[in-house]
Write a protein that holds these residues in place. Structure first.
Motif, mmCIF file in Angstrom:
data_model
loop_
_atom_site.group_PDB
_atom_site.id
_atom_site.type_symbol
_atom_site.label_atom_id
_atom_site.label_comp_id
_atom_site.label_asym_id
_atom_site.label_seq_id
_atom_site.Cartn_x
_atom_site.Cartn_y
_atom_site.Cartn_z
ATOM 1 N N SER A 1 4.792 2.648 3.442
ATOM 2 C CA SER A 1 4.582 2.682 4.889
ATOM 3 C C SER A 1 5.895 2.904 5.631
ATOM 4 C CB SER A 1 3.905 1.395 5.368
ATOM 5 O OG SER A 1 4.703 0.282 5.044
ATOM 6 N N THR B 1 -3.855 3.136 -8.828
ATOM 7 C CA THR B 1 -4.682 3.992 -7.995
ATOM 8 C C THR B 1 -5.930 4.353 -8.794
ATOM 9 O OG1 THR B 1 -4.709 5.974 -6.598
ATOM 10 C CG2 THR B 1 -3.593 6.167 -8.723
ATOM 11 N N VAL C 1 0.838 -1.198 0.000
ATOM 12 C CA VAL C 1 0.000 0.000 0.000
ATOM 13 C C VAL C 1 0.877 1.254 0.000
ATOM 14 C CG1 VAL C 1 -1.769 1.288 1.276
ATOM 15 C CG2 VAL C 1 -1.849 -1.208 1.206
ATOM 16 N N SER D 1 -4.604 6.995 -2.117
ATOM 17 C CA SER D 1 -3.842 5.774 -1.874
ATOM 18 C C SER D 1 -3.787 4.941 -3.146
ATOM 19 C CB SER D 1 -4.471 4.954 -0.746
ATOM 20 O OG SER D 1 -5.780 4.543 -1.125
ATOM 21 N N ARG E 1 0.820 5.729 -0.105
ATOM 22 C CA ARG E 1 0.113 7.000 0.034
ATOM 23 C C ARG E 1 0.553 7.863 -1.140
ATOM 24 N NH1 ARG E 1 0.073 11.320 4.973
ATOM 25 N NH2 ARG E 1 -0.610 13.038 3.689
#
Length: 70
Positions: free
Chosen positions: A63, A47, A24, A35, A26
């Motif tokens: 992350s 996305t 994942v 995201s 951002r």
């Protein structure tokens, strides 16, 4: 739906989520934040269009905090 397993052991929802967390990302743009997730080992990210629509640059970060503008 079959249960997720690893090494023959059934996984909890939390364990499955933890396995997917590394994929994942951002995504920050001039118009907001969204995201996405990695779809290949060479860095392609998927996305939704609304995340990157009407912007010329987007900065994804993992992350772990690593980011790259593109």
């Amino acid at each position: 739906m079959p249960a997720a397993t690893q090494n023959g052991q059934q996984l909890t929802v939390q364990q499955v989520a933890k396995l997917g967390l590394a994929s994942v990302v951002r995504i920050e743009t001039s118009s907001g934040v969204g995201s996405g997730f990695f779809v290949s080992s060479d860095g392609y990210i998927m996305t939704n269009n609304h995340v990157i629509a009407d912007t010329s640059s987007a900065t994804p970060s993992c992350s772990g905090g690593n980011g790259s503008t593109g």
